[in-house]
Write a protein that holds these residues in place. Structure first.
Motif, PDB file in Angstrom:
ATOM      1  N   LEU A   1      38.794  40.245  33.614  1.00 25.92           N
ATOM      2  CA  LEU A   1      37.867  40.192  34.271  1.00 25.92           C
ATOM      3  C   LEU A   1      38.467  40.207  35.889  1.00 25.92           C
ATOM      4  CD1 LEU A   1      34.609  39.493  31.819  1.00 25.92           C
ATOM      5  CD2 LEU A   1      36.179  42.186  32.260  1.00 25.92           C
ATOM      6  N   ARG A   2      37.786  40.417  36.406  1.00 22.10           N
ATOM      7  CA  ARG A   2      37.392  39.748  37.917  1.00 22.10           C
ATOM      8  C   ARG A   2      36.031  39.845  38.862  1.00 22.10           C
ATOM      9  NH1 ARG A   2      42.776  40.567  42.532  1.00 22.10           N
ATOM     10  NH2 ARG A   2      43.365  39.443  41.234  1.00 22.10           N
TER      11      ARG A   2
ATOM     12  N   MET B   1      31.975  43.015  40.393  1.00 23.09           N
ATOM     13  CA  MET B   1      33.041  42.895  39.220  1.00 23.09           C
ATOM     14  C   MET B   1      33.999  43.854  39.320  1.00 23.09           C
ATOM     15  SD  MET B   1      32.780  42.189  35.619  1.00 23.09           S
ATOM     16  CE  MET B   1      32.061  43.913  34.745  1.00 23.09           C
ATOM     17  N   GLU B   2      35.624  43.602  39.093  1.00 20.94           N
ATOM     18  CA  GLU B   2      36.316  45.001  38.982  1.00 20.94           C
ATOM     19  C   GLU B   2      36.689  43.893  36.939  1.00 20.94           C
ATOM     20  OE1 GLU B   2      38.853  45.520  42.147  1.00 20.94           O
ATOM     21  OE2 GLU B   2      38.431  43.717  42.197  1.00 20.94           O
ATOM     22  N   VAL B   3      37.289  44.998  35.964  1.00 20.31           N
ATOM     23  CA  VAL B   3      37.664  45.400  34.977  1.00 20.31           C
ATOM     24  C   VAL B   3      39.109  46.348  35.027  1.00 20.31           C
ATOM     25  CG1 VAL B   3      37.638  45.434  32.718  1.00 20.31           C
ATOM     26  CG2 VAL B   3      35.466  45.256  33.749  1.00 20.31           C
ATOM     27  N   SER B   4      40.377  45.264  34.680  1.00 20.31           N
ATOM     28  CA  SER B   4      42.135  45.792  34.849  1.00 20.31           C
ATOM     29  C   SER B   4      42.436  46.546  33.572  1.00 20.31           C
ATOM     30  CB  SER B   4      42.891  44.354  34.718  1.00 20.31           C
ATOM     31  OG  SER B   4      42.655  43.834  33.032  1.00 20.31           O
ATOM     32  N   GLU B   5      43.182  46.977  33.108  1.00 21.22           N
ATOM     33  CA  GLU B   5      44.017  47.329  32.182  1.00 21.22           C
ATOM     34  C   GLU B   5      44.431  47.031  31.104  1.00 21.22           C
ATOM     35  OE1 GLU B   5      47.475  49.622  34.388  1.00 21.22           O
ATOM     36  OE2 GLU B   5      45.991  51.362  35.340  1.00 21.22           O
ATOM     37  N   ALA B   6      44.822  47.173  30.137  1.00 23.79           N
ATOM     38  CA  ALA B   6      44.890  45.872  29.687  1.00 23.79           C
ATOM     39  C   ALA B   6      46.120  45.399  29.752  1.00 23.79           C
ATOM     40  CB  ALA B   6      45.979  47.188  28.041  1.00 23.79           C
ATOM     41  N   GLY B   7      46.142  43.614  29.673  1.00 23.20           N
ATOM     42  CA  GLY B   7      46.839  42.871  29.797  1.00 23.20           C
ATOM     43  C   GLY B   7      46.427  41.779  30.624  1.00 23.20           C
ATOM     44  N   ASP B   8      47.620  40.761  31.260  1.00 24.80           N
ATOM     45  CA  ASP B   8      46.865  39.783  31.946  1.00 24.80           C
ATOM     46  C   ASP B   8      47.035  39.860  33.296  1.00 24.80           C
ATOM     47  OD1 ASP B   8      46.588  36.899  32.945  1.00 24.80           O
ATOM     48  OD2 ASP B   8      47.696  35.441  31.148  1.00 24.80           O
ATOM     49  N   HIS B   9      46.309  40.002  33.971  1.00 24.82           N
ATOM     50  CA  HIS B   9      46.026  40.231  35.279  1.00 24.82           C
ATOM     51  C   HIS B   9      45.311  38.662  36.052  1.00 24.82           C
ATOM     52  CE1 HIS B   9      48.058  43.796  34.126  1.00 24.82           C
ATOM     53  NE2 HIS B   9      46.855  44.678  33.679  1.00 24.82           N
ATOM     54  N   VAL B  10      45.417  37.763  35.911  1.00 26.91           N
ATOM     55  CA  VAL B  10      44.345  36.978  35.761  1.00 26.91           C
ATOM     56  C   VAL B  10      45.360  36.494  37.394  1.00 26.91           C
ATOM     57  CG1 VAL B  10      44.338  34.034  35.957  1.00 26.91           C
ATOM     58  CG2 VAL B  10      43.440  35.832  34.332  1.00 26.91           C
ATOM     59  N   GLY B  11      44.909  36.063  39.101  1.00 26.31           N
ATOM     60  CA  GLY B  11      45.351  35.519  39.935  1.00 26.31           C
ATOM     61  C   GLY B  11      46.862  37.217  40.377  1.00 26.31           C
TER      62      GLY B  11
ATOM     63  N   SER C   1      48.448  40.112  42.444  1.00 31.06           N
ATOM     64  CA  SER C   1      47.429  40.288  44.087  1.00 31.06           C
ATOM     65  C   SER C   1      47.395  41.757  44.423  1.00 31.06           C
ATOM     66  CB  SER C   1      49.276  39.385  44.682  1.00 31.06           C
ATOM     67  OG  SER C   1      50.050  40.692  44.560  1.00 31.06           O
ATOM     68  N   ASP C   2      48.305  42.605  43.034  1.00 31.67           N
ATOM     69  CA  ASP C   2      47.742  43.834  42.993  1.00 31.67           C
ATOM     70  C   ASP C   2      46.528  43.993  41.276  1.00 31.67           C
ATOM     71  OD1 ASP C   2      47.753  46.506  43.248  1.00 31.67           O
ATOM     72  OD2 ASP C   2      49.624  46.303  42.421  1.00 31.67           O
ATOM     73  N   PHE C   3      45.601  44.064  41.520  1.00 31.82           N
ATOM     74  CA  PHE C   3      44.527  44.381  40.737  1.00 31.82           C
ATOM     75  C   PHE C   3      44.823  45.649  39.655  1.00 31.82           C
ATOM     76  CE2 PHE C   3      40.667  43.637  37.875  1.00 31.82           C
ATOM     77  CZ  PHE C   3      41.481  42.774  37.093  1.00 31.82           C
ATOM     78  N   PRO C   4      44.989  45.904  38.645  1.00 37.84           N
ATOM     79  CA  PRO C   4      45.249  47.099  38.205  1.00 37.84           C
ATOM     80  C   PRO C   4      43.421  47.826  37.616  1.00 37.84           C
ATOM     81  CG  PRO C   4      46.389  45.893  36.431  1.00 37.84           C
ATOM     82  CD  PRO C   4      45.781  45.211  37.498  1.00 37.84           C
TER      83      PRO C   4
END
Length: 377
Positions: A27-28, A122-132, A134-137
């Protein structure tokens, strides 16, 4: 010298009925801090969760590089059901009015049970750990139907507070309210006051919220009453100097519709609740402002007998509250004061439109300006 102060907060409610959960997702959450400083910490809430909230990683960015957060020294944390926790302090620069981005990775299934409808992104990512990253999926998110039939973005879960260590702000007001408050007048008032008064207006609005009655399970997202959440959402908020109580509309409008008719209070019961909260605030050293209840003729739940209660309560607020801001006078129709003026009516005869929200922001700004010896345009 500095101190810990609240730069942003959201009051949380119970969204278990939404039945939304995620696993192996990031979550971002983007928030705006009302205070500046060189250190920050983030609050997570699992208050209404039925199981633990497992956070595998969390980062905070104040506009520069994301900084990894720790919780008592660990990069991961488990927040038990019904509990909340703070991250360790982070060396991250936060600007006043600047965007702060909070990323949190959820490795296991976590029900989005605790949160609030929010004007923030709020944004929610594709599967995976994308914490931090710069190219949030980010993936496309659905909207949901609110109790009034409108479409809303998904509630923002878990992230509920940002504290910043920096120069002291002399006035920090928590605005305890319902959907009218959540609509944004606190932020508008802060913007109007900025040239003259160093003030933070924290929005603690929850759509459907009431002053004195907790919701049944079927409307749990309306949140614990103002009386019930006063300790958590006002007295425990770092840096608070003032509270604005802007509740009461739903106490009058919900009974017989979304809530049992037996929930309808008398004017005296409402006044007693205002007195109770005022006394708790004064005991804690806070200045108290109570907002008059705005008109709702034509909306669901209106009855002449309920208008009489509103009239009695508003008369008490104007004459006996420690301080008052007259939201009723700001929005009412000059020819029929039981009704919102057409220019400020969103169309449901209950909620103000954009112009009405701006009108409330000006009324609040003018009230605080008078108390501090100046006027706003």
């Amino acid at each position: 010298m500095g101190r810990w102060q609240t730069g942003w907060m959201q009051a949380v409610a119970d969204f278990r009925d939404l039945d939304r959960a995620g696993a192996d997702e990031t979550l971002r959450v983007h928030v705006v801090s009302a205070v500046a400083g060189e250190r920050a910490r983030v609050k997570l809430s699992n208050r209404f969760g039925s199981g633990p909230l497992n956070v595998g990683a969390l980062s905070v960015s104040g506009g520069g590089q994301a900084v990894s957060a720790r919780f008592t020294g660990r990069t991961d944390v488990t927040v038990p059901a019904g509990q909340e926790c703070w991250s360790d302090p982070l060396d991250v620069a936060v600007q006043r009015g600047g965007k702060v981005t909070v990323d949190l990775y959820l490795p296991t299934v976590s029900a989005h049970a605790t949160g609030n409808y929010s004007r923030m992104l709020m944004e929610v990512s594709e599967a995976g750990d994308h914490v931090g990253s710069s190219d949030f999926p980010a993936v496309e998110l659905p909207t949901i139907e609110a109790p009034d039939g409108s479409r809303l973005p998904l509630p923002v879960p878990f992230v509920c507070g940002l504290e910043v260590f920096g120069p002291e702000v002399p006035v920090t007001a928590v605005c305890l309210g319902d959907s009218i408050t959540a609509g944004g007048w606190p932020e508008g008032a802060q913007e109007l006051l900025a040239p003259w008064l160093d003030v933070v207006m924290l929005n603690a609005g929850i759509a459907g919220n009431r002053l004195r009655t907790d919701p049944a399970a079927s409307i749990a997202s309306f949140g614990p009453s103002g009386v019930s959440r006063f300790e958590r959402d006002v007295l425990s908020v770092a840096g608070t100097s003032d509270v604005v109580i802007a509740l009461g509309t739903n106490d009058l409008g919900l009974p017989g519709a979304a809530a049992p008719l037996a929930d309808l209070p008398s004017a005296q019961q409402m006044i007693d609740s205002y007195r109770r909260l005022s006394a708790r605030a004064v005991e804690a050293g806070l200045d108290v402002t109570i907002a008059t209840i705005t008109p709702f003729l034509g909306s669901e739940g209106y009855e002449d007998s309920r208008e009489e209660i509103r009239s009695v309560v508003n008369a008490w607020i104007r004459t006996a509250a420690p301080h008052h801001v007259d939201f009723d006078a700001a929005l009412r129709d000059a020819q029929n004061p039981r009704r919102l003026a057409e220019a400020y009516d969103s169309g449901d005869h209950l909620h103000p439109n954009t112009a009405g929200t701006a009108r409330l922001a000006h009324a609040m700004a003018a009230h605080l300006a008078r108390r501090h010896g100046f006027a706003v345009d």
